[in-house]
Design an enzyme around this catalytic site. Structure first.
Site, mmCIF file in Angstrom:
data_model
loop_
_atom_site.group_PDB
_atom_site.id
_atom_site.type_symbol
_atom_site.label_atom_id
_atom_site.label_comp_id
_atom_site.label_asym_id
_atom_site.label_seq_id
_atom_site.Cartn_x
_atom_site.Cartn_y
_atom_site.Cartn_z
ATOM 1 C CD GLU A 1 -1.193 6.418 15.246
ATOM 2 O OE1 GLU A 1 -1.966 5.430 15.426
ATOM 3 O OE2 GLU A 1 -1.402 7.325 15.970
ATOM 4 C CG ASN B 1 -3.759 7.627 21.254
ATOM 5 O OD1 ASN B 1 -3.121 6.787 21.745
ATOM 6 N ND2 ASN B 1 -3.562 8.878 21.370
#
Length: 596
Positions: free
Chosen positions: A154, A192
């Site tokens: 990411e 997440n």
């Protein structure tokens, strides 16, 4: 032209930091690996050596390549060693004040053109960047554990991160053989933000004793094809780490209750039950750091004798319904040696069900998974009927009719009159309250949910749903039957969604909300969950397969029962269903399937 990185620095040599060192060194880039002490440096060196030695032993890395890889790493104590690198990646524990202190020092030490990156998984990259005089050169590069294996990175840009810096880092990720998704600085980023709400919810299920740890984990592995169950994954991540991530996401992400850490997590952290690294978390491990689970006082007894204890004998089974699920369940019971009576609403439907079962069994023969003799024996055990009266002497009835409460209640009222005393009456509902069905009879103690997953002959999971009126004998019978069918039965209470849907669909709904907020694209969100978390399908792929109308109906049921604001269906999902974009079955959902 993207910048050519010839040397990088990595600060923090724990599991993640050492893994990042390996990623760069494997790809021919010189690495300066930095820790705060000589002992910490040696631990990092041992981690890297162990990882590369395992790769050599498995034939995935040549000895010469390993030696060259290790030679590219310069092990140092202190940040001053990073004065000449092109890029620094920080991988220290998730504490904002610690990271800010390190970045302030890196700002002083590193050359002016160096990019400063953080591997944070939950903290604000923006808040970290303002500790420097070069916030435009600060970026998030979030690797996933284990970094040498996981393909996703990411790339997290702040509102002031230079476009050139973003482009340089994206090109670097490609050089490293990684798939990058570039996103803005938001709590939890993609993976997440979607993962930890689900993990927290699973802990809540366990804390309330809704289901055992083993059954929650088995349900998500077998029902959704996930690589690990949520509680085992919490142990792998570390409960202290998980707590910090959830707490940060709760505070940074609008105080969504679904990210407020379940109290049990804090209690376990306080008690030192941190997961694998401490040797005990939700499970008990052979030793600290070991992946090997060992029995403890909570481990269930799973022998055949224990499962059958108190169970009624089942020889003849009635199956009511004519859809795909009913057809699959008939096949499952017939192949397992049970005498089966199939009941449909007419001879024409019975003929179609019979043909469907024959076709499926023939496919098993063609694929070598079933002998012709076993196929013929299975078909010989099935009696085809169009009247419920033929269920008068069965030992178990499994209902698999349409998901309408009024229809199921009427059917169970009829079964109550027809079936002999002591018969177990089971519903395959995936969303309706089993107790409502049970109370349509005069024998609610004999009623239970047996939620098979589609396709029933293949899917190994059955959710065994107990109501507050279900007897222990009925539950024992259901568990024994599932074992005899070769299925894994997981026991849970009679609550909307049971285990799998209650954990799966809020996660899917969260993904829709993320897309709706224009935080990321459907493709990048799918990449993030497949490559970062090992999911077999991304959320939007799965939604299009399941059907957006089905998904919306399940999410509405969850919201109506649990009244959790975070479970409210995403408006985008409702709009797509209203527009007739239902997924693959309509040709258009989150993606256009008519062009494929």
């Amino acid at each position: 032209m993207a910048r050519e990185f010839t040397s990088v620095g990595v600060v923090g040599l724990g599991t993640m930091g050492a893994g990042i060192v390996e990623v760069f060194a494997r790809n021919g880039i010189d690495v300066t690996a930095v820790e705060i002490s000589a002992a910490a440096v040696e631990r990092g060196r041992a981690t890297l050596t162990g990882s590369t030695d395992r790769a050599v032993a498995k034939g995935k890395l040549a000895e010469a390549d390993r030696d060259a890889l290790l030679a590219r790493v310069d092990w140092q104590v202190g940040l001053d060693a990073l004065h000449s690198v092109d890029l620094v990646i920080e991988a220290v524990p998730e504490h904002l004040d610690l990271k800010q202190r390190i970045f302030a020092e890196l700002d002083r030490v590193c050359k002016p053109e160096a990019i400063l990156a953080t591997n944070t998984s939950s903290l604000s990259v923006t808040e970290i960047s303002v500790a420097t005089t070069r916030p435009n050169q600060v970026i998030g590069i979030h690797f996933f554990n284990p970094a040498p294996v996981m393909k996703l990175v990411e790339v997290v840009r702040t509102v002031v991160t230079s476009a050139d810096v973003v482009a340089d880092v994206e090109a670097l990720c490609e050089r490293l053989g990684k798939v990058d998704v570039t996103i803005s600085d938001r709590a939890g980023f993609i993976a997440n933000a979607l993962l930890f709400g689900y993990l927290n919810h699973a802990v809540s299920m366990f804390e309330s004793r809704y289901a055992t740890r083993e059954d929650i984990d088995a349900a998500m592995k077998l029902g959704c094809g996930l690589p690990m169950g949520p509680l085992a994954l919490m142990d792998l991540i570390g409960l202290d780490t998980a707590y910090e991530i959830l707490d940060t996401m709760y505070r940074r992400g609008g105080r969504d209750r679904r990210h407020a850490p379940v109290p049990l997590i804090k209690q376990m952290v306080t008690a030192g039950l941190l997961g694998r690294k401490s040797g005990r978390g939700f499970y008990t491990y052979e030793r600290p750091g070991s992946p090997v689970v060992v029995p403890d006082e909570h481990t269930p007894v799973t022998t055949g004798a224990a499962l059958a204890d108190g169970a009624r004998a089942i020889a003849k089974v009635g199956i009511v319904g004519s859809g795909t699920m009913a057809t699959g369940i008939i096949e499952v019971f017939a192949k397992a040696g049970y005498e089966v009576i199939s009941v449909t609403r007419g001879a024409e439907k019975s003929a179609k069900v019979c043909e469907a079962v024959k076709t499926s069994l023939n496919k098993g023969v063609v694929r070598g998974k079933l002998s012709e003799t076993d196929r013929d024996a299975a078909l010989g055990r099935v009696t085809w009927s169009a009247t419920l009266d033929h269920l008068a002497d069965v030992d178990l009835v499994v209902e698999a009719v349409v998901e309408e409460l009024s229809v199921k209640k009427a059917l169970f009222a009829s079964l109550d009159e027809i079936c002999k005393p002591g018969v177990v009456l089971a519903t395959t509902t995936s969303s309706l309250p089993v107790i409502d069905v049970a109370m349509a009879t005069q024998r609610p103690a004999d009623v239970i949910g047996l939620h098979f997953f589609n396709p029933a002959p293949i899917m190994p999971l059955v959710e065994i749903v107990q109501t507050i009126r279900t007897s222990a004998e009925t539950s024992a019978t259901a568990r024994a039957v599932c074992a005899a069918l070769g299925k894994t039965g997981v026991v849970c209470g009679d609550r909307s969604g049971f285990i799998v849907n209650a954990l799966l669909f809020p996660y899917l709904n969260d993904a829709v909300k993320m897309l709706e907020a224009s935080y990321s694209t459907a493709d990048d969100i799918d990449y993030a969950m497949k490559l970062g978390c090992g999911y077999p399908m991304g959320p939007f792929e799965l939604l299009d397969v399941v059907g957006l109308d089905v998904s919306l109906a399940i999410q509405r049921e969850l919201y109506l029962e649990l009244r959790e604001p975070g479970f409210a269906p995403a408006p985008l999902l409702e709009h797509l269903v209203t527009a007739g974009y239902l997924g693959r079955k309509s040709g258009r959902g989150f993606r256009d399937h008519t062009k494929r």
